[in-house]
Design an enzyme around this catalytic site. Structure first.
Site, PDB file in Angstrom:
ATOM      1  N   TYR A  25       0.839  -1.207   0.000  1.00  0.00           N
ATOM      2  CA  TYR A  25       0.000   0.000   0.000  1.00  0.00           C
ATOM      3  C   TYR A  25       0.870   1.251   0.000  1.00  0.00           C
ATOM      4  O   TYR A  25       0.641   2.184  -0.782  1.00  0.00           O
ATOM      5  CB  TYR A  25      -0.931  -0.036   1.224  1.00  0.00           C
ATOM      6  CG  TYR A  25      -1.789   1.186   1.376  1.00  0.00           C
ATOM      7  CD1 TYR A  25      -2.829   1.442   0.489  1.00  0.00           C
ATOM      8  CD2 TYR A  25      -1.578   2.083   2.415  1.00  0.00           C
ATOM      9  CE1 TYR A  25      -3.630   2.561   0.625  1.00  0.00           C
ATOM     10  CE2 TYR A  25      -2.368   3.203   2.557  1.00  0.00           C
ATOM     11  CZ  TYR A  25      -3.390   3.447   1.668  1.00  0.00           C
ATOM     12  OH  TYR A  25      -4.172   4.563   1.806  1.00  0.00           O
ATOM     13  N   GLU A  47     -11.834   5.576   5.077  1.00  0.00           N
ATOM     14  CA  GLU A  47     -11.224   6.366   6.152  1.00  0.00           C
ATOM     15  C   GLU A  47     -12.198   6.498   7.314  1.00  0.00           C
ATOM     16  O   GLU A  47     -11.794   6.462   8.481  1.00  0.00           O
ATOM     17  CB  GLU A  47     -10.781   7.735   5.652  1.00  0.00           C
ATOM     18  CG  GLU A  47      -9.615   7.714   4.678  1.00  0.00           C
ATOM     19  CD  GLU A  47      -8.303   7.180   5.241  1.00  0.00           C
ATOM     20  OE1 GLU A  47      -8.165   7.075   6.484  1.00  0.00           O
ATOM     21  OE2 GLU A  47      -7.415   6.851   4.437  1.00  0.00           O
ATOM     22  N   TRP A  55      -5.542   0.892  10.313  1.00  0.00           N
ATOM     23  CA  TRP A  55      -5.732   0.938   8.867  1.00  0.00           C
ATOM     24  C   TRP A  55      -5.504  -0.445   8.254  1.00  0.00           C
ATOM     25  O   TRP A  55      -6.148  -0.816   7.285  1.00  0.00           O
ATOM     26  CB  TRP A  55      -4.812   1.981   8.224  1.00  0.00           C
ATOM     27  CG  TRP A  55      -4.929   1.987   6.735  1.00  0.00           C
ATOM     28  CD1 TRP A  55      -3.976   1.652   5.824  1.00  0.00           C
ATOM     29  CD2 TRP A  55      -6.105   2.322   5.958  1.00  0.00           C
ATOM     30  NE1 TRP A  55      -4.477   1.742   4.539  1.00  0.00           N
ATOM     31  CE2 TRP A  55      -5.774   2.156   4.602  1.00  0.00           C
ATOM     32  CE3 TRP A  55      -7.384   2.731   6.282  1.00  0.00           C
ATOM     33  CZ2 TRP A  55      -6.680   2.383   3.571  1.00  0.00           C
ATOM     34  CZ3 TRP A  55      -8.294   2.965   5.257  1.00  0.00           C
ATOM     35  CH2 TRP A  55      -7.929   2.793   3.914  1.00  0.00           C
TER      36      TRP A  55
END
Length: 190
Positions: A25, A47, A55
Site C-alpha cells: 500500500y 477512512e 488501517w
C-alpha cells in the site's frame, strides 16, 4: 521515527516497512493522486470505517468492503434500504458498525446532492505542494490535522456527510495524494 531500511534495500516511512500489506500500500498507493467520484467516495468511506481502528484492518477487508458496498458506486449505495443495511450489519467480512454503515449510506446520498463534483470539492482543499526541504523528517512531524483538513471536514459536514472529522479528512488527503507526507528519507519522497 525516521525512515527505515527495508529488507529490499529501500528506505520507507516506518509504518510502510512491514507487514507486506502495508508495504504494498505504501509503495503503490499512499500519497499518489486519486481522482474520480467512485475512487474518492471509496477512500472517504474507508477512512471513516478506519476511525478508531487500525488501517491494516481496513486494508485487509477492502475487497470485502468493495463487494458489500457495490464498488462504492454512490448511486447504488444511496439506494440501500433497511434490507441492505441489515445485511451489512450481519456481514462478518466487513466492520459491522451501525453508525459507520449508516454514515456510508448517508454519504452516498450526500454525494448525489452535491452541486460540485466530489472530485472538485475534495481537491479544492489540497494545499500547495511543499518544498522538498520542508518534508517531515520523522513521523512525529506529521500532523494529525491541518487548517485545510478542518475546512474540508466543515464543508463536508455542512453538506450532510458523516464520519468526516478533521483527522479523517487529513488521512484522506494523505491517502489520495492531496498532501505528500512521505518522510524525507523515504524512497518515495519527491
Amino acid at each position: 521515527m525516521t525512515a527505515v531500511l527495508g529488507d529490499d534495500g529501500r528506505r520507507r516511512c516506518p509504518w510502510g516497512a512491514a507487514p507486506a500489506d502495508y508495504r504494498e500500500y505504501h509503495d503503490t498507493e499512499w500519497g499518489r493522486p486519486v481522482h474520480g467520484q467512485h475512487a474518492l467516495f471509496e477512500r472517504l468511506c474507508l477512512e471513516g470505517f478506519q476511525s478508531g481502528l487500525s488501517w491494516l484492518t481496513i486494508l485487509r477487508k477492502r475487497a470485502d468492503f468493495r463487494r458489500a458496498f457495490e464498488g462504492f458506486d454512490p448511486l447504488r449505495v444511496a439506494r440501500f434500504g433497511e434490507g441492505e443495511r441489515e445485511s451489512l450489519l450481519a456481514d462478518r467480512t466487513i466492520v459491522r458498525n451501525r453508525a459507520k454503515i449508516d454514515a456510508t449510506i448517508a454519504n452516498a446520498r450526500a454525494v448525489l446532492e452535491l452541486n460540485t463534483p466530489l472530485d472538485e470539492l475534495l481537491w479544492s482543499f489540497a494545499p500547495e505542494r511543499r518544498e522538498a526541504h520542508a518534508r517531515p523528517a520523522a513521523m512525529e512531524e506529521v500532523p494529525a490535522t491541518t487548517p485545510e483538513s478542518k475546512a474540508m471536514a466543515k464543508a463536508l459536514r455542512g453538506r450532510g456527510f458523516r464520519f468526516v472529522g478533521p483527522t479523517t479528512c487529513y488521512a484522506l488527503m494523505q491517502a489520495t495524494g492531496m498532501v505528500d507526507d512521505h518522510l524525507g528519507g523515504c524512497w518515495l519522497a519527491r
